[in-house]
Motif scaffolding. Sequence first.
Motif, PDB file in Angstrom:
ATOM      1  N   VAL A   1      35.518  47.873  41.224  1.00 38.11           N
ATOM      2  CA  VAL A   1      36.763  47.259  41.703  1.00 38.11           C
ATOM      3  C   VAL A   1      37.930  48.178  41.332  1.00 38.11           C
ATOM      4  CG1 VAL A   1      38.276  45.248  41.414  1.00 38.11           C
ATOM      5  CG2 VAL A   1      35.791  44.942  41.447  1.00 38.11           C
TER       6      VAL A   1
ATOM      7  N   ASP B   1      38.761  52.904  38.934  1.00 37.00           N
ATOM      8  CA  ASP B   1      38.008  51.663  39.159  1.00 37.00           C
ATOM      9  C   ASP B   1      37.206  51.276  37.928  1.00 37.00           C
ATOM     10  OD1 ASP B   1      36.082  53.641  39.243  1.00 37.00           O
ATOM     11  OD2 ASP B   1      35.456  53.242  41.302  1.00 37.00           O
TER      12      ASP B   1
ATOM     13  N   ASP C   1      41.444  44.670  42.540  1.00 39.78           N
ATOM     14  CA  ASP C   1      41.780  43.585  41.605  1.00 39.78           C
ATOM     15  C   ASP C   1      42.755  42.603  42.268  1.00 39.78           C
ATOM     16  OD1 ASP C   1      41.771  43.201  38.263  1.00 39.78           O
ATOM     17  OD2 ASP C   1      43.463  42.294  39.350  1.00 39.78           O
TER      18      ASP C   1
ATOM     19  N   GLU D   1      34.417  47.628  48.025  1.00 35.59           N
ATOM     20  CA  GLU D   1      33.917  46.739  46.958  1.00 35.59           C
ATOM     21  C   GLU D   1      34.996  45.779  46.495  1.00 35.59           C
ATOM     22  OE1 GLU D   1      33.807  50.080  46.802  1.00 35.59           O
ATOM     23  OE2 GLU D   1      31.871  50.792  46.069  1.00 35.59           O
ATOM     24  N   GLY D   2      36.247  46.226  46.584  1.00 38.87           N
ATOM     25  CA  GLY D   2      37.309  45.303  46.220  1.00 38.87           C
ATOM     26  C   GLY D   2      38.448  45.928  45.440  1.00 38.87           C
TER      27      GLY D   2
ATOM     28  N   LYS E   1      41.218  49.228  39.830  1.00 43.20           N
ATOM     29  CA  LYS E   1      41.988  48.674  38.709  1.00 43.20           C
ATOM     30  C   LYS E   1      43.443  48.415  39.131  1.00 43.20           C
ATOM     31  CE  LYS E   1      41.575  51.172  34.896  1.00 43.20           C
ATOM     32  NZ  LYS E   1      41.240  50.117  33.898  1.00 43.20           N
TER      33      LYS E   1
ATOM     34  N   ARG F   1      34.012  48.045  36.467  1.00 44.30           N
ATOM     35  CA  ARG F   1      33.024  47.040  36.888  1.00 44.30           C
ATOM     36  C   ARG F   1      33.662  45.662  37.058  1.00 44.30           C
ATOM     37  NH1 ARG F   1      29.223  47.430  32.170  1.00 44.30           N
ATOM     38  NH2 ARG F   1      31.175  48.108  31.269  1.00 44.30           N
ATOM     39  N   PRO F   2      33.144  44.876  37.986  1.00 42.70           N
ATOM     40  CA  PRO F   2      33.746  43.552  38.226  1.00 42.70           C
ATOM     41  C   PRO F   2      33.442  42.561  37.108  1.00 42.70           C
ATOM     42  CG  PRO F   2      31.824  43.881  39.656  1.00 42.70           C
ATOM     43  CD  PRO F   2      32.017  45.163  38.899  1.00 42.70           C
ATOM     44  N   TYR F   3      34.462  41.831  36.663  1.00 41.19           N
ATOM     45  CA  TYR F   3      34.219  40.701  35.761  1.00 41.19           C
ATOM     46  C   TYR F   3      33.326  39.709  36.490  1.00 41.19           C
ATOM     47  CZ  TYR F   3      37.579  41.842  32.100  1.00 41.19           C
ATOM     48  OH  TYR F   3      38.221  42.412  31.048  1.00 41.19           O
TER      49      TYR F   3
END
Length: 234
Positions: free
Chosen positions: A61, A50, A119, A116-117, A63, A52-54
Amino acid sequence: MQINIITIFPDLFDRVLDFGMIQQARKKDLMQVEIVDLRDFTEDKRRTVDDRPYGGGDGMVLKPEPIFLAVESLKEKAGEPQHVVLLTPQGKLFNQSLANRLSLRKNLTLICGRYEGVDQRVTDHLVDEEVSIGDFVLSGGEYAALVVVDAVSRLIPGVVAKGASVLQESFMDGLLDYPHYTRPPDFRGWQVPEVLLSGDHAEIERWRERQALELTRERRPDLLKPGKNAKDRD
Ligand code: ADE
Protein backbone atom coordinates in the motif's frame (compact mmCIF):
# COMPACT_ATOMS: atom_id res chain seq x y z
CA MET A 1 -2.87 25.92 -16.26
CA GLN A 2 -0.37 24.17 -14.00
CA ILE A 3 -0.60 20.37 -13.87
CA ASN A 4 1.49 18.37 -11.40
CA ILE A 5 1.75 14.59 -11.65
CA ILE A 6 2.96 12.72 -8.59
CA THR A 7 4.32 9.29 -9.53
CA ILE A 8 6.81 6.59 -8.59
CA PHE A 9 7.69 6.28 -12.32
CA PRO A 10 8.77 9.78 -13.35
CA ASP A 11 10.81 8.47 -16.31
CA LEU A 12 7.67 7.05 -17.88
CA PHE A 13 6.61 10.64 -18.74
CA ASP A 14 9.91 11.51 -20.49
CA ARG A 15 8.72 11.73 -24.09
CA VAL A 16 5.00 11.30 -23.87
CA LEU A 17 4.28 14.97 -23.12
CA ASP A 18 6.20 16.11 -26.22
CA PHE A 19 3.55 15.21 -28.78
CA GLY A 20 0.24 16.41 -30.16
CA MET A 21 -2.14 18.59 -28.23
CA ILE A 22 -0.18 18.36 -24.97
CA GLN A 23 2.95 19.58 -26.74
CA GLN A 24 0.97 22.43 -28.37
CA ALA A 25 -0.46 23.50 -25.04
CA ARG A 26 2.97 23.45 -23.40
CA LYS A 27 4.69 25.21 -26.30
CA LYS A 28 2.14 28.02 -26.23
CA ASP A 29 2.71 28.21 -22.48
CA LEU A 30 -0.99 27.60 -21.87
CA MET A 31 -0.23 24.52 -19.79
CA GLN A 32 2.80 23.59 -17.69
CA VAL A 33 3.31 19.99 -16.59
CA GLU A 34 5.57 19.15 -13.68
CA ILE A 35 6.45 15.52 -12.99
CA VAL A 36 7.05 14.93 -9.29
CA ASP A 37 8.99 11.87 -8.13
CA LEU A 38 7.22 10.55 -5.03
CA ARG A 39 10.52 9.07 -3.78
CA ASP A 40 11.93 12.61 -3.43
CA PHE A 41 9.58 12.96 -0.46
CA THR A 42 10.75 9.92 1.46
CA GLU A 43 13.03 10.25 4.44
CA ASP A 44 14.76 6.87 4.61
CA LYS A 45 17.85 5.66 2.74
CA ARG A 46 15.88 3.18 0.65
CA ARG A 47 13.37 5.82 -0.40
CA THR A 48 10.44 3.66 0.65
CA VAL A 49 7.04 4.65 -0.72
CA ASP A 50 4.98 1.60 0.24
CA ASP A 51 4.43 -0.85 3.08
CA ARG A 52 2.42 -3.98 3.93
CA PRO A 53 -1.32 -3.59 4.51
CA TYR A 54 -2.64 -3.57 8.07
CA GLY A 55 -4.96 -6.53 8.49
CA GLY A 56 -2.94 -8.62 6.06
CA GLY A 57 -3.46 -9.41 2.41
CA ASP A 58 -1.51 -9.35 -0.83
CA GLY A 59 0.42 -6.46 -2.24
CA MET A 60 1.75 -3.25 -0.85
CA VAL A 61 0.00 0.00 0.00
CA LEU A 62 1.35 3.47 -0.81
CA LYS A 63 2.30 5.19 2.46
CA PRO A 64 0.62 8.48 3.34
CA GLU A 65 3.67 10.52 4.45
CA PRO A 66 5.43 10.99 1.08
CA ILE A 67 2.16 11.77 -0.71
CA PHE A 68 1.17 14.42 1.88
CA LEU A 69 4.68 15.94 1.77
CA ALA A 70 4.67 16.04 -2.05
CA VAL A 71 1.27 17.78 -2.24
CA GLU A 72 2.16 20.19 0.59
CA SER A 73 5.38 21.17 -1.15
CA LEU A 74 3.46 21.85 -4.40
CA LYS A 75 0.94 23.98 -2.49
CA GLU A 76 3.71 25.94 -0.88
CA LYS A 77 5.55 26.43 -4.18
CA ALA A 78 2.40 27.62 -5.94
CA GLY A 79 1.36 29.75 -2.97
CA GLU A 80 -2.23 28.64 -3.46
CA PRO A 81 -4.50 25.65 -2.88
CA GLN A 82 -4.29 22.79 -5.35
CA HIS A 83 -7.14 20.75 -6.81
CA VAL A 84 -5.97 17.27 -5.90
CA VAL A 85 -7.14 14.25 -7.91
CA LEU A 86 -6.28 10.64 -7.10
CA LEU A 87 -6.37 8.25 -10.07
CA THR A 88 -7.84 4.97 -8.89
CA PRO A 89 -10.34 2.37 -10.15
CA GLN A 90 -12.57 3.33 -7.18
CA GLY A 91 -13.01 6.89 -8.47
CA LYS A 92 -15.90 8.50 -10.31
CA LEU A 93 -15.86 7.69 -14.02
CA PHE A 94 -13.96 10.18 -16.15
CA ASN A 95 -16.04 11.63 -18.98
CA GLN A 96 -16.26 14.74 -21.16
CA SER A 97 -18.18 16.69 -18.57
CA LEU A 98 -15.52 16.05 -15.93
CA ALA A 99 -12.78 16.94 -18.46
CA ASN A 100 -14.59 20.23 -19.17
CA ARG A 101 -14.87 20.97 -15.46
CA LEU A 102 -11.20 20.18 -14.75
CA SER A 103 -10.06 22.27 -17.74
CA LEU A 104 -11.50 25.39 -16.07
CA ARG A 105 -9.19 25.08 -13.06
CA LYS A 106 -5.97 27.03 -12.63
CA ASN A 107 -4.11 24.00 -11.37
CA LEU A 108 -4.46 20.26 -11.03
CA THR A 109 -2.38 17.87 -8.96
CA LEU A 110 -2.77 14.28 -10.13
CA ILE A 111 -1.65 11.50 -7.81
CA CYS A 112 -0.95 8.19 -9.55
CA GLY A 113 -2.06 5.36 -7.27
CA ARG A 114 -0.87 1.76 -7.44
CA TYR A 115 -3.38 -0.99 -8.02
CA GLU A 116 -2.80 -2.61 -4.62
CA GLY A 117 -3.94 0.56 -2.95
CA VAL A 118 -3.19 3.91 -1.40
CA ASP A 119 -3.52 4.56 2.34
CA GLN A 120 -7.14 5.65 2.91
CA ARG A 121 -6.05 8.77 4.83
CA VAL A 122 -4.83 10.21 1.52
CA THR A 123 -8.36 9.95 0.13
CA ASP A 124 -9.98 11.13 3.35
CA HIS A 125 -7.79 14.13 4.16
CA LEU A 126 -5.81 15.23 1.07
CA VAL A 127 -7.70 14.42 -2.10
CA ASP A 128 -10.54 16.53 -3.55
CA GLU A 129 -11.80 13.81 -5.87
CA GLU A 130 -10.98 10.28 -6.96
CA VAL A 131 -11.19 9.59 -10.69
CA SER A 132 -11.26 6.34 -12.68
CA ILE A 133 -10.83 6.24 -16.46
CA GLY A 134 -12.91 3.08 -16.84
CA ASP A 135 -14.13 -0.14 -15.32
CA PHE A 136 -10.85 -2.02 -15.60
CA VAL A 137 -7.81 -2.23 -13.38
CA LEU A 138 -4.52 -0.77 -14.55
CA SER A 139 -1.33 -1.50 -12.68
CA GLY A 140 -1.12 2.15 -11.70
CA GLY A 141 -2.58 5.58 -12.27
CA GLU A 142 0.13 6.81 -14.66
CA TYR A 143 -1.68 6.04 -17.92
CA ALA A 144 -4.93 7.28 -16.42
CA ALA A 145 -3.23 10.58 -15.53
CA LEU A 146 -2.05 10.90 -19.13
CA VAL A 147 -5.59 10.32 -20.38
CA VAL A 148 -6.82 13.13 -18.13
CA VAL A 149 -4.01 15.50 -19.21
CA ASP A 150 -4.67 14.80 -22.90
CA ALA A 151 -8.45 15.32 -22.62
CA VAL A 152 -7.99 18.50 -20.57
CA SER A 153 -5.22 20.00 -22.73
CA ARG A 154 -7.39 20.21 -25.84
CA LEU A 155 -10.06 22.13 -23.91
CA ILE A 156 -7.78 24.92 -22.74
CA PRO A 157 -8.73 28.07 -24.68
CA GLY A 158 -6.16 28.80 -27.40
CA VAL A 159 -4.77 25.27 -27.70
CA VAL A 160 -6.99 24.10 -30.55
CA ALA A 161 -6.85 26.17 -33.76
CA LYS A 162 -8.91 29.37 -33.78
CA GLY A 163 -12.59 28.94 -34.59
CA ALA A 164 -12.73 25.30 -33.59
CA SER A 165 -14.06 25.89 -30.10
CA VAL A 166 -14.21 22.45 -28.57
CA LEU A 167 -16.45 23.53 -25.73
CA GLN A 168 -18.99 24.78 -28.30
CA GLU A 169 -22.52 23.49 -27.80
CA SER A 170 -24.07 21.63 -30.70
CA PHE A 171 -26.74 19.09 -31.54
CA MET A 172 -24.11 16.38 -31.53
CA ASP A 173 -22.82 17.00 -28.00
CA GLY A 174 -23.16 13.85 -25.98
CA LEU A 175 -23.55 11.69 -29.11
CA LEU A 176 -20.94 9.53 -30.81
CA ASP A 177 -19.18 11.21 -33.72
CA TYR A 178 -20.38 10.88 -37.34
CA PRO A 179 -18.13 9.13 -39.93
CA HIS A 180 -15.36 11.16 -41.55
CA TYR A 181 -13.91 10.85 -45.06
CA THR A 182 -11.07 12.47 -46.98
CA ARG A 183 -9.57 12.02 -50.45
CA PRO A 184 -9.60 9.97 -52.59
CA PRO A 185 -13.36 9.85 -53.31
CA ASP A 186 -12.96 6.28 -54.54
CA PHE A 187 -10.57 4.03 -52.60
CA ARG A 188 -10.42 0.43 -53.86
CA GLY A 189 -14.00 0.75 -55.02
CA TRP A 190 -15.30 2.09 -51.69
CA GLN A 191 -17.01 5.42 -52.35
CA VAL A 192 -17.29 8.49 -50.15
CA PRO A 193 -21.04 9.12 -49.53
CA GLU A 194 -22.40 11.28 -52.37
CA VAL A 195 -23.85 13.92 -50.04
CA LEU A 196 -20.39 14.90 -48.74
CA LEU A 197 -19.29 15.77 -52.30
CA SER A 198 -22.47 17.76 -53.02
CA GLY A 199 -21.38 21.09 -51.51
CA ASP A 200 -24.87 21.39 -49.94
CA HIS A 201 -23.88 22.37 -46.41
CA ALA A 202 -27.36 22.16 -44.90
CA GLU A 203 -27.84 18.67 -46.33
CA ILE A 204 -24.36 17.63 -45.10
CA GLU A 205 -25.21 18.87 -41.61
CA ARG A 206 -28.48 16.88 -41.61
CA TRP A 207 -26.63 13.75 -42.83
CA ARG A 208 -24.04 14.08 -40.06
CA GLU A 209 -26.71 14.55 -37.39
CA ARG A 210 -28.56 11.47 -38.65
CA GLN A 211 -25.39 9.38 -38.72
CA ALA A 212 -24.37 10.46 -35.21
CA LEU A 213 -27.82 9.65 -33.88
CA GLU A 214 -28.00 6.23 -35.60
CA LEU A 215 -24.53 5.22 -34.45
CA THR A 216 -25.33 6.28 -30.88
CA ARG A 217 -28.65 4.40 -30.94
CA GLU A 218 -26.87 1.28 -32.17
CA ARG A 219 -23.76 1.30 -29.99
CA ARG A 220 -24.50 3.46 -26.95
CA PRO A 221 -28.27 3.68 -26.39
CA ASP A 222 -27.50 4.59 -22.75
CA LEU A 223 -26.36 8.02 -23.96
CA LEU A 224 -29.83 8.78 -25.32
CA LYS A 225 -31.83 8.20 -22.12
CA PRO A 226 -33.39 11.47 -20.95
CA GLY A 227 -31.36 12.97 -18.12
CA LYS A 228 -29.03 10.02 -18.33
CA ASN A 229 -26.38 11.29 -20.63
CA ALA A 230 -23.51 9.12 -19.39
CA LYS A 231 -21.02 10.81 -21.71
CA ASP A 232 -21.82 14.25 -20.39
CA ARG A 233 -22.61 13.67 -16.76
CA ASP A 234 -20.09 13.75 -13.98
N1 ADE B 1 -5.46 2.93 -11.52
C1 ADE B 1 -5.68 1.63 -11.76
N2 ADE B 1 -6.74 1.45 -12.55
C2 ADE B 1 -7.24 2.69 -12.82
C3 ADE B 1 -8.34 3.17 -13.56
N3 ADE B 1 -9.17 2.35 -14.20
N4 ADE B 1 -8.54 4.50 -13.60
C4 ADE B 1 -7.73 5.34 -12.93
N5 ADE B 1 -6.67 4.94 -12.22
C5 ADE B 1 -6.42 3.62 -12.16
